[in-house]
Design a protein around this motif. Structure first.
Motif, PDB file in Angstrom:
ATOM      1  N   ILE A   1      -1.740   2.439  -2.797  1.00  0.00           N
ATOM      2  CA  ILE A   1      -3.051   1.808  -2.923  1.00  0.00           C
ATOM      3  C   ILE A   1      -3.659   1.660  -1.536  1.00  0.00           C
ATOM      4  O   ILE A   1      -2.975   1.815  -0.518  1.00  0.00           O
TER       5      ILE A   1
ATOM      6  N   TRP B   1       2.963   1.277  -3.636  1.00  0.00           N
ATOM      7  CA  TRP B   1       2.152   1.475  -4.843  1.00  0.00           C
ATOM      8  C   TRP B   1       1.051   2.512  -4.649  1.00  0.00           C
ATOM      9  O   TRP B   1       0.238   2.700  -5.556  1.00  0.00           O
TER      10      TRP B   1
ATOM     11  N   ALA C   1      -7.704  -2.272  -2.790  1.00  0.00           N
ATOM     12  CA  ALA C   1      -6.796  -2.836  -3.793  1.00  0.00           C
ATOM     13  C   ALA C   1      -6.183  -4.143  -3.308  1.00  0.00           C
ATOM     14  O   ALA C   1      -5.961  -5.068  -4.107  1.00  0.00           O
TER      15      ALA C   1
ATOM     16  N   GLY D   1       3.398  -2.800 -10.168  1.00  0.00           N
ATOM     17  CA  GLY D   1       2.171  -2.083  -9.857  1.00  0.00           C
ATOM     18  C   GLY D   1       0.994  -3.033  -9.847  1.00  0.00           C
ATOM     19  O   GLY D   1       1.148  -4.249 -10.040  1.00  0.00           O
ATOM     20  N   LEU D   2      -0.189  -2.479  -9.668  1.00  0.00           N
ATOM     21  CA  LEU D   2      -1.377  -3.301  -9.451  1.00  0.00           C
ATOM     22  C   LEU D   2      -1.734  -4.137 -10.678  1.00  0.00           C
ATOM     23  O   LEU D   2      -2.127  -5.302 -10.540  1.00  0.00           O
TER      24      LEU D   2
ATOM     25  N   THR E   1      -8.630  -6.630  -4.020  1.00  0.00           N
ATOM     26  CA  THR E   1      -8.603  -6.997  -5.434  1.00  0.00           C
ATOM     27  C   THR E   1      -7.494  -7.999  -5.717  1.00  0.00           C
ATOM     28  O   THR E   1      -7.687  -8.956  -6.489  1.00  0.00           O
TER      29      THR E   1
ATOM     30  N   MET F   1       0.828  -1.204   0.000  1.00  0.00           N
ATOM     31  CA  MET F   1       0.000   0.000   0.000  1.00  0.00           C
ATOM     32  C   MET F   1       0.862   1.253   0.000  1.00  0.00           C
ATOM     33  O   MET F   1       0.536   2.243  -0.656  1.00  0.00           O
TER      34      MET F   1
END
Length: 388
Positions: free
Chosen positions: A34, A32, A38, A92-93, A41, A29
């Motif tokens: 987020i 990135w 996330a 990244g995500l 996710t 978190m």
């Protein structure tokens, strides 16, 4: 070594892939930029991969047409590679979601096939043996938190890479063991049709077990995902601290003890009643936890530990009950199909829980409460009588 010991040890090592990314949630978190949603996710990417994988095994009949030990080993090897790629290459995500999906796809050949391996070795003690198996899955789920706690200030990639190494060891153990003498695959068997698997739901005992399992799944993985947030929000440990990793390991990992105790207890009262008792304990914790605001942190921690003990203690018994109820030639595919539906349910509760926990705080536990209540209702035919 005894075959069941080898299988449960491999399950411990292989399923450490499942929540390896969650052990580094706070670092991700920060790195990135987020939020908790996330992380939900990312967890759901694993669940989605697992669903696709289990459906693939169920619809193709691969789970019953090829040696379970080879499928397990290949999936553990590929899962280790995808997990290591997440640690070393995800920037990244978007890329992380793809790699976590691949990990989930591989887990479909580890968890359900591990259950089948147990049945091929000790079908007469399936309930107790599966309790050990799911106990090791639970400990495997908690293991990355424990590795991170022991690793101290090492980079967040460390527990994830350690999980990949353990999965490689799991593959080696199962390849050496092979399949058991019971429920051997049928050579030349025709491809399994979807209707054959779906027909299992017309069997009352299988349907009752499956409905109980579906309610259980609404709660289980969402709870495991939310444990660090619930601990931090309760003041038991601060976000990002090593203490948070340690207590997360304890709350999730104590479920392994719940599974083992439930397996022992099932010898006396049957799997149906053990599952019902665990569901009732989970429901109680879901109802009580939101009321814990203002309680001493130690008392809140006891509730979380009891919740962690109960929340997965019923899981092996759903598998044992379902395996007993359906025809032996489709047991692997039927369990895979049941798992696919159950994990689809987890995706909704995980997404809602991680999205709403910021606003709801500890009251998010009430979102999980319908799961064990529905599970108790669906399981009613199997726990109202002393059947195994």
């Amino acid at each position: 070594m005894h075959p069941v010991f080898v299988i449960v040890l491999a399950q411990l090592f292989g399923t450490s892939l499942w929540f390896s990314a969650n052990s580094a949630a706070d670092a991700l978190m920060l790195a990135w930029a987020i939020g908790p949603a996330a992380i939900g996710t990312l967890t759901n990417a694993v669940q989605a991969g697992f669903i696709v994988g289990t459906l693939g095994f169920a619809l193709s009949g691969l789970a019953d047409r090829f040696p379970a030990s080879r499928i397990f080993a290949v999936c553990a090897l590929l899962g280790a590679a995808a997990n290591a790629s997440f640690a070393l290459a995800a920037g990244g995500l978007q890329s992380a979601i793809v790699l976590r999906f691949l990990v989930g796809l591989c887990l479909a050949g580890i968890y359900p096939l591990g259950m089948k391996l147990v049945v091929t070795w000790v079908p007469e003690r399936a309930g107790a043996a599966l309790a050990w198996l799911v106990g090791m899955l639970t400990l495997g789920t908690a293991l990355p938190h424990g590795i991170r706690f022991l690793g101290g200030g090492l980079p967040w990639q460390w527990p994830i890479l350690a999980s990949s190494l353990l999965a490689l060891l799991a593959a080696a153990l199962i390849l050496r063991l092979g399949d058991g003498p019971q429920l051997q695959r049928r050579h030349g068997a025709p491809p399994l049709r979807l209707g054959r698997v779906v027909h299992a739901f017309s069997i009352p005992a299988f349907r009752a077990s499956a409905l109980g399992y579906f309610g259980h799944q609404w709660e289980l993985y969402a709870f495991w995902t939310l444990v660090p947030v619930l601990l931090a929000g309760s003041g038991i440990a601060s976000a990002g601290s090593l203490a948070l990793a340690g207590w997360s390991f304890a709350v999730v990992g104590i479920g392994a003890l719940g599974c083992v105790c439930g397996g022992y207890w099932s010898r006396h009262i049957g799997s149906g009643r053990v599952a019902a008792s665990a569901l009732a304990g989970s429901a109680l914790c879901c109802a009580l936890f939101p009321l814990s605001t203002g309680w001493p942190p130690g008392l809140t921690l006891l509730v979380l530990l009891f919740w962690g003990f109960c929340v997965v203690a019923d899981s092996p018994h759903f598998s044992a009950l379902s395996a007993r109820a359906c025809p032996p030639e489709i047991v692997g595919s039927a369990l895979a199909f049941q798992n696919a539906i159950g994990f689809a349910i987890t995706m909704l509760s995980i997404q809602l829980g991680t999205r709403w926990v910021g606003d709801w705080g500890g009251q998010v536990a009430w979102l999980l409460l319908p799961g064990p209540l529905f599970g108790l209702l669906g399981l009613w035919p199997l726990w109202r009588r002393p059947a195994a």
